[in-house]
Design an enzyme around this catalytic site. Structure first.
Site, PDB file in Angstrom:
ATOM      1  N   HIS A 291       0.835  -1.200   0.000  1.00 14.19           N
ATOM      2  CA  HIS A 291       0.000   0.000   0.000  1.00 14.19           C
ATOM      3  C   HIS A 291       0.878   1.262   0.000  1.00 14.19           C
ATOM      4  O   HIS A 291       0.617   2.218  -0.734  1.00 14.19           O
ATOM      5  CB  HIS A 291      -0.905  -0.041   1.239  1.00 14.19           C
TER       6      HIS A 291
ATOM      7  N   GLU B  50       2.236   1.810  -3.389  1.00 17.46           N
ATOM      8  CA  GLU B  50       1.195   2.396  -4.258  1.00 17.46           C
ATOM      9  C   GLU B  50       1.194   3.918  -4.105  1.00 17.46           C
ATOM     10  O   GLU B  50       1.177   4.653  -5.086  1.00 17.46           O
ATOM     11  CB  GLU B  50      -0.171   1.808  -3.879  1.00 17.46           C
ATOM     12  N   HIS B  51       1.244   4.395  -2.875  1.00 15.44           N
ATOM     13  CA  HIS B  51       1.259   5.844  -2.634  1.00 15.44           C
ATOM     14  C   HIS B  51       2.498   6.508  -3.237  1.00 15.44           C
ATOM     15  O   HIS B  51       2.411   7.579  -3.841  1.00 15.44           O
ATOM     16  CB  HIS B  51       1.261   6.117  -1.122  1.00 15.44           C
TER      17      HIS B  51
ATOM     18  N   GLU C  10      -4.927   7.483   6.734  1.00 15.38           N
ATOM     19  CA  GLU C  10      -5.925   6.641   6.060  1.00 15.38           C
ATOM     20  C   GLU C  10      -6.381   5.530   7.010  1.00 15.38           C
ATOM     21  O   GLU C  10      -7.574   5.228   7.103  1.00 15.38           O
ATOM     22  CB  GLU C  10      -5.280   6.051   4.804  1.00 15.38           C
TER      23      GLU C  10
END
Ligand SMILES: [Zn+2]
Length: 238
Positions: free
Chosen positions: A104, A107-108, A185
């Site tokens: 994740h 991905e950022h 998040e």
């Protein structure tokens, strides 16, 4: 011939070197009715017979490249924007057990500059200037990136998008801020019932199975614990 043939040919060059564990989907407007020829030596196979609903009037074409990459082209004369999605067939189930949330976090980081477009918000700015938008998600077995943009700027958007998968910068100066973004998040997810039920499933499942992993990650798993393990002196208490 599709007006997009040059764009498509150019995109094929991008993805030719991108490796085999990707699949892409492109959606754009058909501007002429002549068939699109796929004679590029990088194309291994062209599939025209795509199973779809009789009500679906869009034109589909599947491509398989010599590097194993699969692409689906979709032409829709009624759509008001062009779009693309690329799926990387790996996700949080493959995170190392000592760095939860790494897929994740990766991905950022892809959004934060590439060798060709080093400016951090180049991609987002280009899209917002041309009626576009973008997003991405990381699931257990997939990481998916997508955007839409006005038809005439598809080529420019694809060029910026493709660089994510060729030469991302992974600039260290962005790391701390992006760890904080992932952390926020996760904090937001804590208040969401769907996320809470998802975590309940993980917590009550087999703890030796990768499904039990904490896929989102937070500051603790991405920074504090790995730094403690390395004996870093720069760890701040959180
Ligand atoms: Zn995220």
């Amino acid at each position: 011939m599709f007006k997009c043939i040059n764009r498509t040919a150019q995109f094929k060059r991008y993805i030719h070197s991108a490796g085999s564990s990707f699949s892409i989907k492109l959606n754009f407007r058909l501007v002429s009715s002549l068939p699109l020829r796929m004679t590029d030596p990088a194309v291994n196979r062209v599939v025209s017979e795509i199973i779809r609903s009789p009500e679906d009037k869009r034109v589909y074409r599947g491509l398989e490249f010599t590097n194993g990459l699969k692409a689906m082209l979709i032409s829709d004369p009624t759509t008001d924007k062009s779009s693309a999605a690329l799926d990387v067939q790996i996700g949080s189930l493959s995170d190392p057990s000592n760095i939860s949330g790494l897929a994740h976090f990766c991905e950022h980081m892809l959004f934060l500059g590439t060798e060709k477009y080093p400016k951090e918000n180049e991609y987002s700015q280009f899209l917002s200037e041309h009626a576009g938008s973008s997003n991405a998600f990381t699931s257990g077995e997939h990481t998916n990136y997508y955007f839409d943009v006005s038809h005439e700027h598809l080529e420019g958007a694809l060029d910026r998008f493709a660089q994510f998968f060729l030469c991302p910068l992974f600039d260290e100066s962005c790391k701390d801020r992006e760890v904080n973004a992932v952390d926020s998040e996760h904090e937001k997810n804590l208040m969401n019932d769907a996320w809470r039920l998802f975590q309940l499933e993980k917590a009550t499942g087999n703890q030796d199975h990768p499904f039990s992993k904490f896929g989102t990650g937070n500051k603790l798993t991405l920074e504090t614990r790995p730094c403690v393990k390395r004996g870093s002196t720069s760890v701040k208490s959180s």
